[in-house]
Enzyme design. Structure first.
Site, PDB file in Angstrom:
ATOM      1  N   LYS A 138       0.852  -1.196   0.000  1.00 55.15           N
ATOM      2  CA  LYS A 138       0.000   0.000   0.000  1.00 55.15           C
ATOM      3  C   LYS A 138       0.888   1.246   0.000  1.00 55.15           C
ATOM      4  O   LYS A 138       1.875   1.303   0.740  1.00 55.15           O
ATOM      5  CB  LYS A 138      -0.901  -0.019   1.250  1.00 55.15           C
TER       6      LYS A 138
ATOM      7  N   SER B 239      -9.871   2.391   2.699  1.00 55.40           N
ATOM      8  CA  SER B 239      -8.908   3.025   1.823  1.00 55.40           C
ATOM      9  C   SER B 239      -7.958   2.056   1.129  1.00 55.40           C
ATOM     10  O   SER B 239      -7.330   2.432   0.146  1.00 55.40           O
ATOM     11  CB  SER B 239      -8.083   4.025   2.633  1.00 55.40           C
TER      12      SER B 239
ATOM     13  N   SER C  97     -10.385   0.326   7.035  1.00 57.60           N
ATOM     14  CA  SER C  97      -9.716   0.390   5.730  1.00 57.60           C
ATOM     15  C   SER C  97      -9.061  -0.905   5.258  1.00 57.60           C
ATOM     16  O   SER C  97      -8.618  -1.002   4.117  1.00 57.60           O
ATOM     17  CB  SER C  97      -8.664   1.498   5.726  1.00 57.60           C
TER      18      SER C  97
END
Lengths: 489, 494
Positions: free
Chosen positions: B79, B160, B184
Site C-alpha cells: 500500500k 482506503s 480500511s
C-alpha cells in the site's frame, strides 16, 4: 520584599510580574530523537528524520530529558506528577517542521513549587521572599530562520528543532525589576547546581517571557502584556521597567493596556508590540496520539532524588556552620561553579576559612583583572591548594604567597617550584632577624622611645621594617616575638 | 505450466521451499499480470525489478542451503502509505507526488526480511481517507468484480486499501499490506471477496507509515485466505522501539496455532448492529455466519454494545482531529509539492501548496479536525468524543464477560458503484459503521468472505476479538472459510 512603586500623576502604581523561563535541558540527544542536542554545528547537521518531520516519523521520548525536569522540580520542592502527558500545540511556521510543537499543557510533569530569593544575595541581612512556581513542563524547541543568506528567500536551520526545553512558569509573585532579577539569578543558579541546564543566556539556552501588569497598590490586577524571549537578566529588568512605565503612562492618559505579545529591543531599551490577542493563534492543543502518557515509578523518582546535589541554600548554611562568614558563604554558593571550585579546593586539604578568603579575594581579584571567569581560571584547585599549603605550613608568608600567585598566573609554574627556584622560603633564622631588628632600632631611636612611652601602634611600623629588611621571607610570628622581646624591655 | 496467480502465500512459500519452482518464476508471472491489469488502476508505481531482485535473493539463499524466511519468494503489493526506501511514496496525494523516502517503514522492512518481494506501490484513498478509493489523486481503483446484471458498471473496491483489495481479488498478487484506521482493511476485503485482519493496536509498528490518525492507524495483511493472513501478519508484527505505541510482546505463531475447532468458544452477536432497514443480503449472510460458527462447535450468545450508535460520530471527530495535526507537516517547506506564487510570502506558500496538494476529501477532514479542536468547540466535540471512545471500549470489556468473540457484518452493503456516494460524504461515512467500534477500542478484527449478494457481489463477515487474541479471530475466520464454500471469483474482463 522591595517597595517598588512607580510615581504617576494619579499616585503610586504597583507592578505585578510573572516569568515563563525556557531552559534548554542538558542532554546529549533531543527530546524525541537521537540527534545531537549540542549547541552550534553547521546548519542542519544535527537533524534526524524525526526532527525534519518526514512522513511516517514518530517521536520517542528521551528519558534523560524527563529525568532532568524531575530533578529540577525536586530542587524547587515542587510536586512531581507521576502521570503526565504530552500535548500538541498546533501552528504553522517554517521553523516548526511538524506543524505542531510537542509540549505539555494539561498535565505537566512538575506541579507547584517555590524558590526563595533575596534581593542581594551577598548581604545576609537582605530580606527574602518566596516566589511561587506554578509548573514546569517539557517541550520541543523550534528551529531557526536565517534571513540573511539569500536576497529573496529565508533559510531554515533545524539544529535546534526538537531540542528539549523546560518551561518554568512562575506565579505573578514579583513586584519589582530587582525581584525579577533576583528570581532569575536564583533559578539559574539552581539549574546549574542540578545540572539540568547550563543557564547560558547569551547562547539562548535560557530565556524569559516576561508578563507585566500594573495596578494601584492592593487593587485588582491590571491587563498584562507578555514580552517574549528576553535573553539577559539586565535586559529583563530594563524591559520590566520600561513596560511598567509605559503601562502607567498609557492608563493615566486615559488609554487601556492591550493584552498582547511584545518584543524587547535592547538597543532602544523599549518594548514593541508583536501581535495582539486578536491575532493570537488558536493552538488547538490536544493529547499527542503518537505518545503514551509518561508514568514515573518509585525507582525512577528515587534515583532522581538520590542524584540531586546539595543545593545552594543548604550549602550556604553548611558553610556558615564550618565557620565561614555569612557573606563568604553567600558569595561562594551563589553560583554552582564557585561552590564546586571551593569544594574541590577543600578536598585538597585546604582549610575552609583560609580557602574561602583566598578564593574570594586573591583568585577573584586576579580573574577580574584578567577578565576571565572561574571556568577559565589559569590556576586550578589543585595548584591553588599547593600554594595555600605552603602558607599553612609556614614555608612562605602571606605576602610572599601573593607574589608566588602572580608568578603562577604568569608562568603557569607550580607554587613549590617557584618558591624553591626563587628562594622565597620563609626564614626562621632568629639570629638574622635579631640582627636586622637591632639595626632598625638603632636607626629609629625616636620611634623606639615613642613606642616605649605608650604609642603601641608603632609596633606595626617595626614589623613592616623588619619584614622589608628580611625581603618578606621572615616568618611574621617569629618577627612578632623577637620584636616584642627587643622593644618591651 | 503452474498458474502462479492462483497460488496463495502458503502455496508459493512452500513451493519455493520445496524447489517445485523458483521464486523468480513467480515474480515474473505476477509482474506480467500487474503490467497487464492497468485498467484496474490498482498500482501507482510498479516495481518489477524489485520483485525480481527479492526473488533472486531467495532462490540464491535456497541454493546455498540457507534458512528461508516466513514469506520467502512471495511477491506482494505494498500500500502506498508505507514509506519505501528509494521508491516513490505518495499516500495517493499530489502533495507527496515525487517524494522518494530515504528510509523503509518497519513493517515493509520486516516483510523484506522475511523474504517477500515488492511488485509495486498500491493505490489507495488519499492519505487513507475514504471508503471507496475514489479520493486518490492518481485516479479511482476499479474493483475486478461486476454485478451479475449483465451491465459493466465500475464498482468501488472499498477503501482506503482499495488498490490492495483490487489487486488481490484480481489475482495480481497473493497478498498485500493494508492499513486500517476505521475499517480500511476490512471493508475493502469484504467488497472484493478476500480476507484481511487488523491486529490489536500496537502489534504492527507505525514507524514509516504516512500517518492518518495515529491513535487508530494499524497495519495488517490482506490475502485470499485466513492462513495467508496469519503467515503475513507474523511477518509484519513485532515490537519496534521507534514507535512509542508499539507493544513490547513476542509475536505469536499464528499460522501454526490455526485451529477451526471452536468448541467452548462463545460468539457474541451484538444486537445494536442489527440496524433498522438492514440490507436483506447482509442479514442473511450474518445468519449463515452464525450457523457456521455453531457448526464449528461454538456457542452463540446475544450481547449488547450499548454505545455503538455513538461510535461513528466519535470516530469522525477523533480521526479528523488527529489528521488535521498529522497533515500539518505537508507545508511545502522541506519535501513534496511547493506552490510559491510570484511575490508571495510564507503564509501564501502554505495556502497555495496545501490547496493544490490536498484533494477535496482530505481538505474536508482537515477542516473538520481543525474545527473540533478549536477553542470553544474542543470540549463539545473532542473531549466528548474521547469519552464516547472510552465507553465503546468499556462496552467491549463488558461483553467479554459473556463471549470470546463477536460476529457481525463487515459493511452494511455490498460494493457500490463508483460515483454513487461521492456527492454525499455522510452516506459514504456510514459505510464504516460496523468497522469503526473495533478501531476505537483498538481490538483485533477480521473480515472473511461470507457469501454473495443477490447481485453476485461478495459480502464480508467480521470477527472482533479481545485485545491480543488474534489467534481466536483467525481461528473463527478459518471455521467460516471452511464452511462458507466461498469460491466465487471476479471474471477477468480487464
Amino acid at each position: 520584599m522591595s517597595e517598588y512603586r512607580i510615581q504617576g500623576n494619579t499616585g503610586e502604581w504597583e507592578v505585578v510580574i510573572g516569568l515563563e523561563v525556557h531552559a534548554q535541558v542538558t542532554s546529549n540527544a533531543k527530546l524525541f530523537s537521537g540527534a545531537s542536542a549540542s549547541y552550534g554545528g553547521e546548519p542542519n547537521s544535527h537533524v534526524s528524520l524525526v526532527d525534519a518531520a518526514m512522513p511516517g516519523m514518530l517521536p520517542v521520548p528521551n528519558r534523560e530529558c524527563l529525568r532532568q525536569a524531575v530533578r529540577t522540580g525536586m530542587a524547587i520542592n515542587a510536586q512531581i506528577n507521576r502521570w503526565s502527558r504530552f500535548d500538541r500545540k498546533n501552528y504553522f511556521y517554517a521553523d516548526l517542521p511538524q506543524g505542531y510543537q510537542i509540549s505539555q499543557l494539561y498535565h505537566p510533569i512538575v506541579g507547584e513549587g517555590e524558590i526563595e530569593v533575596t534581593l542581594n544575595e551577598k548581604d545576609p541581612e537582605s530580606p527574602t521572599k518566596k516566589i511561587g512556581i506554578e509548573r514546569i513542563h517539557v517541550e520541543q524547541d523550534a528551529g531557526k530562520l536565517m534571513h540573511d543568506q539569500h536576497p529573496t528567500m529565508s533559510f531554515v536551520d533545524l539544529n535546534r528543532s526538537g531540542v528539549a526545553l523546560m518551561e518554568i512558569v512562575s506565579r505573578p509573585d514579583m513586584s519589582s525589576p530587582q525581584e525579577a532579577g533576583a528570581y532569575l539569578k536564583k533559578l539559574r543558579s539552581i539549574l546549574r547546581y542540578v545540572g539540568s541546564c547550563d543557564g547560558n543566556m547569551e547562547q539562548g539556552s535560557m530565556r524569559a517571557d516576561v508578563n507585566v501588569s500594573v495596578r494601584k497598590p492592593g487593587g485588582p490586577l491590571g491587563t498584562r502584556t507578555e514580552t517574549k524571549n528576553v535573553n539577559s537578566i539586565r535586559f529583563m529588568m530594563q524591559a520590566i521597567e520600561y513596560e511598567a512605565q509605559r503601562q502607567v503612562d498609557l492608563l493615566e492618559s486615559g488609554g487601556a493596556v492591550v493584552q498582547e505579545t511584545r518584543l524587547f529591543d535592547p538597543n532602544k531599551m523599549e518594548t514593541r508590540s508583536m501581535r495582539s490577542k486578536e491575532d493570537a493563534h488558536d493552538y488547538r492543543y490536544f493529547p499527542d496520539p503518537d505518545l503514551l502518557p509518561v508514568e514515573l515509578d518509585d525507582a525512577f523518582l528515587e534515583e532522581c532524588k538520590a542524584s540531586l546535589p546539595e543545593l545552594p541554600d543548604a550549602k550556604r548554611k553548611r558553610y556558615e556552620s564550618m565557620g565561614l562568614t555569612a557573606y563568604n558563604a553567600a558569595v561562594l554558593t551563589a553560583e554552582a561553579e564557585t561552590a564546586f571550585w571551593f569544594e574541590d579546593l577543600l578536598s585538597h586539604g585546604v582549610d575552609a576559612k583560609q580557602g574561602s578568603n583566598w578564593l574570594l579575594s586573591e583568585l577573584f581579584g586576579a580573574l577580574n583583572k584578567l577578565g576571565k571567569s572561574l571556568d577559565e581560571s589559569p590556576v586550578n584547585p589543585a595548584q591553588a591548594a599547593e600554594l595555600l599549603g605552603l602558607v599553612a605550613d609556614g614555608t612562605i608568608s602571606g605576602s610572599i604567597a601573593k607574589q608566588v600567585f602572580e608568578i603562577m598566573l604568569e608562568t603557569g609554574q607550580g607554587a613549590a617550584a617557584i618558591v624553591e627556584e626563587r628562594g622565597l622560603k620563609q626564614t626562621n633564622d632568629t639570629g638574622a632577624i635579631e640582627a636586622e631588628i637591632a639595626k632598625i632600632m638603632a636607626a629609629n631611636e625616636d620611634k623606639v622611645a615613642e613606642y616605649r612611652s605608650g604609642k603601641d601602634k608603632l609596633f606595626g611600623f617595626f614589623v613592616g621594617q623588619t619584614m622589608k629588611a628580611m625581603q618578606g621571607k621572615a616568618n611574621p610570628q617569629v618577627i612578632n616575638e623577637l620584636l616584642k622581646k627587643a622593644l618591651d624591655v | 505450466m503452474t498458474d502462479f496467480s492462483r497460488m496463495g502465500v502458503a502455496a508459493i512459500r512452500d513451493g519455493v521451499a520445496k524447489g517445485e519452482f523458483k521464486a523468480v518464476e513467480v515474480a515474473e508471472a505476477l509482474n506480467t499480470r500487474v503490467a497487464n491489469a492497468k485498467a484496474l488502476n490498482a498500482f501507482i508505481v510498479e516495481t518489477p525489478e524489485t520483485a525480481l531482485e527479492a526473488a533472486a535473493a531467495v532462490d540464491a539463499d535456497r541454493a546455498a542451503g540457507k534458512p528461508l524466511g516466513k514469506m520467502a519468494g512471495v511477491p506482494i503489493g505494498m500500500k502506498d502509505l508505507f514509506c519505501t526506501e528509494g521508491v516513490q511514496t505518495t499516500a495517493a496525494s499530489h502533495i507527496l507526488e515525487g517524494f522518494v523516502p530515504t528510509y523503509e517503514s518497519t513493517v515493509s522492512a520486516n516483510l523484506w526480511k522475511a523474504g517477500a518481494g515488492m511488485l509495486g506501490k498500491l493505490n489507495l484513498d488519499q492519505f487513507a481517507m475514504g471508503s471507496s478509493n475514489e479520493t486518490s489523486y492518481f485516479g479511482n481503483v476499479i474493483s475486478p468484480w461486476r454485478r451479475n446484471d449483465g451491465g459493466n458498471a465500475a464498482l468501488a473496491p472499498g477503501g482506503s486499501s482499495g488498490g490492495s483489495s483490487s489487486a488481490i481479488a484480481a489475482r495480481l498478487c497473493p497478498a498485500a499490506t493494508g492499513t486500517d484506521t476505521g475499517g480500511s482493511i476490512r471493508q475493502p476485503a469484504a467488497f472484493t471477496g478476500i480476507s484481511g485482519i487488523k491486529p490489536t493496536y500496537g502489534r504492527c509498528s507505525r514507524w514509516g507509515i504516512v500517518a492518518f490518525a495515529s491513535s487508530l492507524d494499524q497495519a495488517g495483511p490482506m490475502a485470499r485466505d485466513v492462513r495467508d493472513c496469519a503467515i503475513m501478519l507474523e511477518a509484519m508484527a513485532g515490537f519496534d522501539p521507534k514507535d512509542s505505541t508499539s507493544l513490547d510482546l513476542p509475536v505469536p505463531a499464528w499460522e501454526s496455532g490455526l485451529n477451526s475447532d471452536l468448541k467452548g468458544k462463545r460468539i457474541g452477536i451484538p444486537r445494536e448492529y442489527r440496524l433498522d432497514g438492514i440490507d436483506e443480503d447482509i442479514a442473511a449472510m450474518w445468519d449463515n455466519g452464525i450457523a457456521w460458527l455453531k457448526d464449528a462447535g461454538a456457542d452463540v450468545v446475544d450481547i449488547s454494545l450499548p454505545h455503538t450508535k455513538y461510535a461513528l460520530p466519535a470516530y469522525y471527530i477523533i480521526a479528523p482531529a488527529e489528521a488535521s495535526s498529522n497533515l500539518a507537516r505537508y507545508d511545502g517547506v522541506r519535501f513534496g509539492l511547493r506552490d510559491l506564487p510570484d511575490g508571495s510570502g510564507l503564509q501564501d506558500m502554505y495556502a497555495a501548496t496545501r490547496a493544490a496538494g490536498f484533494g477535496a476529501e482530505v481538505r474536508r477532514r482537515i477542516m473538520i479536525g481543525t474545527y473540533v479542536l478549536s477553542a470553544g468547540f474542543y470540549d463539545a466535540y473532542y473531549t466528548q468524543a474521547q469519552k464516547v471512545r472510552a465507553l465503546i471500549a468499556r462496552d467491549f470489556e463488558q461483553a467479554w464477560a459473556s463471549c470470546d468473540l463477536i460476529l457481525a457484518p463487515t459493511a452494511p452493503s455490498a460494493a457500490f458503484g463508483l460515483g454513487e456516494k461521492t456527492s454525499d460524504p455522510l452516506s459514504m461515512y456510514l459505510n464504516d459503521v460496523f468497522a469503526v467500534p473495533a478501531s476505537l477500542a483498538g481490538l483485533p478484527a477480521m473480515s472473511v468472505p461470507g457469501g454473495l449478494s443477490k447481485d453476485g457481489l461478495p459480502l464480508g463477515l467480521q470477527i472482533i476479538g479481545k485485545a491480543l487474541d488474534e489467534q481466536a479471530v483467525l481461528n473463527a475466520g478459518l471455521a467460516i472459510e471452511e464452511r462458507s464454500g466461498f469460491t466465487a471469483e471476479a471474471g477477468e474482463w480487464w
